[in-house]
Enzyme design. Sequence first.
Site, PDB file in Angstrom:
ATOM      1  N   ASP A  30       0.849  -1.189   0.000  1.00  0.00           N
ATOM      2  CA  ASP A  30       0.000   0.000   0.000  1.00  0.00           C
ATOM      3  C   ASP A  30       0.889   1.245   0.000  1.00  0.00           C
ATOM      4  OD1 ASP A  30      -3.231   0.485   1.007  1.00  0.00           O
ATOM      5  OD2 ASP A  30      -1.833   2.179   1.069  1.00  0.00           O
ATOM      6  N   HIS A  96     -10.121  -5.319  -3.446  1.00  0.00           N
ATOM      7  CA  HIS A  96      -8.806  -5.542  -2.840  1.00  0.00           C
ATOM      8  C   HIS A  96      -8.974  -6.010  -1.414  1.00  0.00           C
ATOM      9  CE1 HIS A  96      -9.988  -1.304  -2.449  1.00  0.00           C
ATOM     10  NE2 HIS A  96      -9.394  -1.293  -1.264  1.00  0.00           N
TER      11      HIS A  96
HETATM   12  P1  5GP Z   1      -9.760   1.297   0.390  1.00  0.00           P
HETATM   13  O1  5GP Z   1      -9.822   2.657   1.044  1.00  0.00           O
HETATM   14  O2  5GP Z   1     -10.532   1.298  -0.914  1.00  0.00           O
HETATM   15  O3  5GP Z   1     -10.136   0.161   1.288  1.00  0.00           O
HETATM   16  O4  5GP Z   1      -8.229   1.038   0.072  1.00  0.00           O
HETATM   17  C1  5GP Z   1      -7.552   1.652  -0.971  1.00  0.00           C
HETATM   18  C2  5GP Z   1      -6.088   1.595  -0.608  1.00  0.00           C
HETATM   19  O5  5GP Z   1      -5.337   1.850  -1.780  1.00  0.00           O
HETATM   20  C3  5GP Z   1      -5.667   2.643   0.427  1.00  0.00           C
HETATM   21  O6  5GP Z   1      -5.107   1.995   1.562  1.00  0.00           O
HETATM   22  C4  5GP Z   1      -4.636   3.481  -0.317  1.00  0.00           C
HETATM   23  O7  5GP Z   1      -3.559   3.887   0.496  1.00  0.00           O
HETATM   24  C5  5GP Z   1      -4.179   2.552  -1.433  1.00  0.00           C
HETATM   25  N1  5GP Z   1      -3.743   3.236  -2.643  1.00  0.00           N
HETATM   26  C6  5GP Z   1      -4.378   4.272  -3.270  1.00  0.00           C
HETATM   27  N2  5GP Z   1      -3.698   4.630  -4.377  1.00  0.00           N
HETATM   28  C7  5GP Z   1      -2.618   3.790  -4.453  1.00  0.00           C
HETATM   29  C8  5GP Z   1      -1.535   3.674  -5.385  1.00  0.00           C
HETATM   30  O8  5GP Z   1      -1.427   4.396  -6.385  1.00  0.00           O
HETATM   31  N3  5GP Z   1      -0.613   2.716  -5.139  1.00  0.00           N
HETATM   32  C9  5GP Z   1      -0.694   1.886  -4.044  1.00  0.00           C
HETATM   33  N4  5GP Z   1       0.292   0.987  -3.899  1.00  0.00           N
HETATM   34  N5  5GP Z   1      -1.692   1.980  -3.150  1.00  0.00           N
HETATM   35  C10 5GP Z   1      -2.643   2.915  -3.350  1.00  0.00           C
END
Ligand code: 5GP
Length: 110
Positions: A30, A96
């Site tokens: 992440d 994810h």
């Molecule tokens: P959600 O909030 O949808 O459960 O998780 C999305 C996750 O994606 C977040 O923890 C965020 O830090 C991660 N994330 C967002 N953009 C990117 C990116 O460009 N690269 C990586 N490696 N992680 C990302």
Amino acid sequence: MSDCLFCKIAEKKIHAKIVYEDDHVLAFRDINPVAPTHILLIPRTHMENILGLGDDTAKHMLAAMRQIVADEKIEKGFRLVSNTGEHGGQTVYHLHWHILSGRHMGWPPG
Ligand code: 5GP
Ligand code: ZN
């Protein structure tokens, strides 16, 4: 999906620190870790969230999760999270699983 961030990572159009990949899934660190180990595991095929996850892809994700846990040496404990939809706190709408480890996790989640 051409405008999906995680599809672009899966297609390697956007860089990520990949820790595991096979024909079906990809796992990468992440960009904004909230624990010492914070890995995102995704299916290569686009689906919005866990409700769209079929049994076959689920099998590959589970197998990858077990492999990652062994590789990262986090058998001591981890948390598997799949934020789903607005109330679930989802921000990227490509399924994810967060694999979080390296510290004690609080409960209940925020
Ligand atoms: P959600 O909030 O949808 O459960 O998780 C999305 C996750 O994606 C977040 O923890 C965020 O830090 C991660 N994330 C967002 N953009 C990117 C990116 O460009 N690269 C990586 N490696 N992680 C990302
Ligand atoms: Zn996608």
